[in-house]
Design a protein around this motif. Structure first.
Motif, PDB file in Angstrom:
ATOM      1  N   UNK A  14       0.830  -1.203   0.000  1.00 51.57           N
ATOM      2  CA  UNK A  14       0.000   0.000   0.000  1.00 51.57           C
ATOM      3  C   UNK A  14       0.865   1.255   0.000  1.00 51.57           C
ATOM      4  N   UNK A  15       0.263   2.353  -0.400  1.00 52.60           N
ATOM      5  CA  UNK A  15       0.967   3.639  -0.388  1.00 52.60           C
ATOM      6  C   UNK A  15       1.397   3.996   1.029  1.00 52.60           C
ATOM      7  N   UNK A  16       0.544   3.671   1.996  1.00 57.64           N
ATOM      8  CA  UNK A  16       0.866   3.978   3.390  1.00 57.64           C
ATOM      9  C   UNK A  16       2.085   3.192   3.865  1.00 57.64           C
ATOM     10  N   UNK A  17       2.166   1.902   3.498  1.00 58.39           N
ATOM     11  CA  UNK A  17       3.316   1.080   3.877  1.00 58.39           C
ATOM     12  C   UNK A  17       4.602   1.612   3.260  1.00 58.39           C
ATOM     13  N   UNK A  18       4.522   1.980   1.984  1.00 59.47           N
ATOM     14  CA  UNK A  18       5.705   2.499   1.304  1.00 59.47           C
ATOM     15  C   UNK A  18       6.138   3.835   1.881  1.00 59.47           C
ATOM     16  N   UNK A  19       5.158   4.687   2.181  1.00 60.59           N
ATOM     17  CA  UNK A  19       5.483   5.985   2.763  1.00 60.59           C
ATOM     18  C   UNK A  19       6.143   5.816   4.127  1.00 60.59           C
ATOM     19  N   UNK A  20       5.663   4.851   4.916  1.00 59.90           N
ATOM     20  CA  UNK A  20       6.260   4.582   6.230  1.00 59.90           C
ATOM     21  C   UNK A  20       7.694   4.088   6.078  1.00 59.90           C
ATOM     22  N   UNK A  21       7.912   3.191   5.103  1.00 59.87           N
ATOM     23  CA  UNK A  21       9.265   2.676   4.897  1.00 59.87           C
ATOM     24  C   UNK A  21      10.214   3.782   4.448  1.00 59.87           C
ATOM     25  N   UNK A  22       9.763   4.644   3.549  1.00 65.48           N
ATOM     26  CA  UNK A  22      10.600   5.760   3.104  1.00 65.48           C
ATOM     27  C   UNK A  22      10.928   6.690   4.269  1.00 65.48           C
ATOM     28  N   UNK A  23       9.949   6.944   5.117  1.00 59.35           N
ATOM     29  CA  UNK A  23      10.183   7.817   6.271  1.00 59.35           C
ATOM     30  C   UNK A  23      11.235   7.219   7.195  1.00 59.35           C
ATOM     31  N   UNK A  24      11.170   5.911   7.411  1.00 60.24           N
ATOM     32  CA  UNK A  24      12.160   5.251   8.261  1.00 60.24           C
ATOM     33  C   UNK A  24      13.545   5.293   7.631  1.00 60.24           C
ATOM     34  N   UNK A  25      13.617   5.086   6.311  1.00 63.39           N
ATOM     35  CA  UNK A  25      14.910   5.131   5.623  1.00 63.39           C
ATOM     36  C   UNK A  25      15.504   6.531   5.653  1.00 63.39           C
ATOM     37  N   UNK A  26      14.649   7.546   5.532  1.00 62.71           N
ATOM     38  CA  UNK A  26      15.128   8.932   5.632  1.00 62.71           C
ATOM     39  C   UNK A  26      15.609   9.215   7.053  1.00 62.71           C
ATOM     40  N   UNK A  27      14.848   8.758   8.040  1.00 61.59           N
ATOM     41  CA  UNK A  27      15.230   8.983   9.440  1.00 61.59           C
ATOM     42  C   UNK A  27      16.562   8.325   9.772  1.00 61.59           C
ATOM     43  N   UNK A  28      16.837   7.183   9.144  1.00 61.83           N
ATOM     44  CA  UNK A  28      18.081   6.461   9.385  1.00 61.83           C
ATOM     45  C   UNK A  28      19.217   6.908   8.467  1.00 61.83           C
TER      46      UNK A  28
END
Length: 285
Positions: free
Chosen positions: A34-48
């Motif tokens: 889902x778009x929400x799952x992908x957005x969450x993963x991108x946010x985590x990758x940016x945070x890291x």
């Protein structure tokens, strides 16, 4: 992509961003997520600090993200490594399930990349990526991987009589063929950035990037192998077992213990116990 599960999605997204700029809509079209799952993963990758957002809501890898992918050639990235034909034929001849073949292949790829690794380092880097349905790392290694890995061409297992439980230097798997990736500096330390914040893709990667002398690196790898074999230990217990053979340039057991505590603090999947000791947990989340 080879992995669209939530557990593997972060890694797969990281690989999808590699070598290009891309946006959320493009990723949504490429993944069964889902778009929400992908957005969450991108946010985590940016945070890291593995991915950064650039103009027009596009994303690209950071230098840390590039380092992480290049230093962990296992799991989802396995099919991008040219497994030698004789090794692939041997794996196909083992009569394993596809996921078990993946576990053996990924373990081989990790060993081939580094050229040598302890049992504990192979398990640490590979089991979480390719558990193949095995509930514990010990079962995965003993029932699926160890015997098959030892049978692969150009793989030299630890010498007969080496006691893996004590983490001795005899517990070294070696690859006698050509390594998969050319590295300008074999100990890997030159890739660590000036800020010292580069993520470690595995315990083996950490040992190569940390600023250690050769003697310290040998002692640290031996201590980690011992910790992993025991399931948990304090730095004092590890010092009692190892300081005599691996003083690493330290004049006292107390100084060695303080140094080791600092090293263990840096290692992925190594955590403090409530009693102040350490435990290594390579299990997938």
């Amino acid at each position: 992509m080879s992995s669209n599960t939530l557990e593997g999605l972060g890694r797969a997204v990281l690989e999808a961003v590699e070598g290009r700029r891309t946006d959320l809509g493009t990723l949504e079209a490429e993944f069964d997520a889902s778009r929400e799952e992908l957005d969450e993963q991108l946010s985590q990758l940016v945070e890291n600090a593995l991915v950064q957002e650039v103009a027009d809501d596009e994303y690209e890898l950071t230098e840390n993200g590039e380092r992480l992918l290049s230093s962990t050639p296992v799991g989802d990235r396995d099919d991008r490594i040219d497994t030698p034909e004789d090794v692939e034929r041997a794996i196909e001849g083992f009569d394993l399930r596809p996921d078990e073949e993946g576990a053996v292949r990924s373990s081989f790829s990790f060993l081939r990349y580094w050229g040598d690794a302890t049992t504990a380092e192979i398990v640490d880097a590979t089991y979480g990526e390719e558990p193949a349905g095995y509930g514990t790392a010990d079962r995965w290694w003993n029932d699926c991987v160890a015997e098959r890995l030892a049978a692969l061409p150009d793989v030299d297992p630890p010498a007969d009589g080496a006691e893996e439980s004590d983490g001795s230097n005899g517990d070294r798997w070696r690859y006698a063929g050509e390594v998969a990736v050319e590295r300008p500096d074999r100990d890997g330390r030159e890739v660590r950035d000036a800020g010292g914040e580069a993520p470690f893709g595995s315990v083996r990667h950490a040992f190569e990037e940390l600023d250690l002398t050769d003697a310290e690196r040998t002692a640290a790898r031996t201590a980690f192998a011992t910790l992993s074999a025991r399931g948990g230990a304090t730095a004092e217990e590890l010092a009692d077992a190892l300081f005599g053979e691996h003083p690493a340039g330290y004049d006292s057991i107390d100084a060695w213990t303080d140094w080791l505590d600092g090293i263990l603090e840096e290692l992925p999947d190594v955590d403090r116990r409530e009693d102040g000791g350490w435990i290594h947990d390579p299990d997938p989340e």
